[in-house]
Design a protein around this motif. Sequence first.
Motif, short mmCIF file in Angstrom:
data_model
loop_
_atom_site.label_atom_id
_atom_site.label_comp_id
_atom_site.label_asym_id
_atom_site.label_seq_id
_atom_site.Cartn_x
_atom_site.Cartn_y
_atom_site.Cartn_z
N LEU A 246 0.82 -1.20 0.00
CA LEU A 246 0.00 0.00 0.00
C LEU A 246 0.86 1.26 0.00
N ALA A 247 0.46 2.25 -0.77
CA ALA A 247 1.19 3.51 -0.77
C ALA A 247 0.26 4.65 -1.19
N HIS A 248 0.53 5.83 -0.62
CA HIS A 248 -0.16 7.05 -1.00
C HIS A 248 0.81 8.20 -0.76
N PHE A 249 0.88 9.15 -1.69
CA PHE A 249 1.92 10.17 -1.61
C PHE A 249 1.80 11.09 -0.40
N ARG A 250 0.66 11.12 0.25
CA ARG A 250 0.50 12.01 1.42
C ARG A 250 0.75 11.30 2.75
N PHE A 251 0.99 10.00 2.71
CA PHE A 251 1.14 9.24 3.95
C PHE A 251 2.62 9.14 4.33
N PRO A 252 2.89 8.95 5.63
CA PRO A 252 4.28 8.74 6.05
C PRO A 252 4.72 7.32 5.72
N GLU A 253 6.04 7.11 5.71
CA GLU A 253 6.54 5.75 5.56
C GLU A 253 6.05 4.91 6.74
N PRO A 254 5.77 3.63 6.57
CA PRO A 254 6.06 2.84 5.37
C PRO A 254 4.96 2.87 4.31
N ARG A 255 4.02 3.81 4.45
CA ARG A 255 2.90 3.85 3.49
C ARG A 255 3.10 4.91 2.40
N LEU A 256 4.28 5.50 2.34
CA LEU A 256 4.57 6.51 1.33
C LEU A 256 5.00 5.89 0.01
N SER A 257 5.66 4.74 0.05
CA SER A 257 6.17 4.13 -1.18
C SER A 257 6.04 2.62 -1.10
N THR A 258 6.02 2.01 -2.26
CA THR A 258 5.93 0.55 -2.32
C THR A 258 7.33 -0.07 -2.25
N VAL A 259 7.38 -1.36 -2.02
CA VAL A 259 8.65 -2.07 -1.93
C VAL A 259 9.08 -2.49 -3.33
N PRO A 260 10.27 -2.08 -3.79
CA PRO A 260 10.71 -2.48 -5.13
C PRO A 260 10.79 -4.00 -5.26
N GLN A 261 10.38 -4.49 -6.43
CA GLN A 261 10.42 -5.92 -6.72
C GLN A 261 11.42 -6.15 -7.86
N THR A 262 12.39 -7.06 -7.62
CA THR A 262 13.44 -7.29 -8.60
C THR A 262 13.31 -8.68 -9.21
N PHE A 263 13.42 -8.71 -10.53
CA PHE A 263 13.35 -9.95 -11.30
C PHE A 263 14.69 -10.13 -12.01
N THR A 264 15.26 -11.34 -11.90
CA THR A 264 16.54 -11.62 -12.56
C THR A 264 16.34 -12.70 -13.62
N PHE A 265 17.22 -12.68 -14.64
CA PHE A 265 17.07 -13.58 -15.78
C PHE A 265 18.38 -13.57 -16.56
N PRO A 266 18.59 -14.55 -17.44
CA PRO A 266 19.81 -14.58 -18.26
C PRO A 266 19.83 -13.43 -19.27
N ALA A 267 21.03 -12.96 -19.58
CA ALA A 267 21.19 -11.89 -20.57
C ALA A 267 20.95 -12.44 -21.98
N GLU A 268 20.53 -11.55 -22.87
CA GLU A 268 20.41 -11.85 -24.30
C GLU A 268 21.17 -10.77 -25.08
N SER A 269 21.52 -11.05 -26.31
CA SER A 269 22.29 -10.11 -27.11
C SER A 269 21.43 -9.06 -27.81
N VAL A 270 20.10 -9.17 -27.71
CA VAL A 270 19.18 -8.23 -28.36
C VAL A 270 18.17 -7.72 -27.34
N ASP A 271 17.56 -6.59 -27.67
CA ASP A 271 16.49 -6.06 -26.82
C ASP A 271 15.30 -7.01 -26.85
N ARG A 272 14.56 -7.02 -25.74
CA ARG A 272 13.35 -7.85 -25.64
C ARG A 272 12.22 -7.01 -25.06
N ILE A 273 11.00 -7.50 -25.25
CA ILE A 273 9.83 -6.89 -24.61
C ILE A 273 9.31 -7.88 -23.58
#
Length: 199
Positions: free
Chosen positions: A109-136
């Motif tokens: 949960l997040a709202h720009f007027r609220f104090p932390e921890p409700r000011l911003s969401t928790v970043p989510q990181t996804f990892t994967f093998p590299a490729e030699s070309v751009d992907r979508i």
Amino acid sequence: VAQAILYWSGGTTAASGDNTLTLNGSIDITGDLIGGPAFFYDNGNQYFFSAYRYDITSLGLISAGTNTLTVEGMNFEFPTTDENNGVGALVIFSDGTNANIQLRDGLDLAHFRFPEPRLSTVPQTFTFPAESVDRIAKMPIFAGSVGENRPNQISVITNGPNGGTQIIDNPLGSTAGLLWDAVILDVTVPAEATEVTVE
């Protein structure tokens, strides 16, 4: 169909939400709590949000082609305030190709007027093998309680020599219901990137 998962969420002045639904008029399910009850704000009564998940794969309700599910019995209603955000089905299917599928679920949960921890969401990181070309990459999102015309933003940070930050402005805003968003965003993953962080 490899897997089908139902998600729903809502808010209430009681400490617990509604974990039960009825599908297609006769199938009663009880979801697993995946987030909450989480306090969000106080408007004279403390207000909590909860989110639930139920794997419907074995029920045989989803097959190739167009599918329709009816959902009844969602009720976060309590004496003063209620908010039934919505219900969404995430379907993972095989089309004969390979894909790197990663899933994050829960409640943030997040709202720009609220104090932390409700000011911003928790970043989510996804990892994967590299490729030699751009992907979508396809990034499906279910979000509740983002009303129409409420400014919102999703940032996507990719690493690597061609990495950077992509900002997606206002992708949410009751796109699939009164207070429910079900969107699939296209995210550019540059060549040699091995990580995407979403917030």
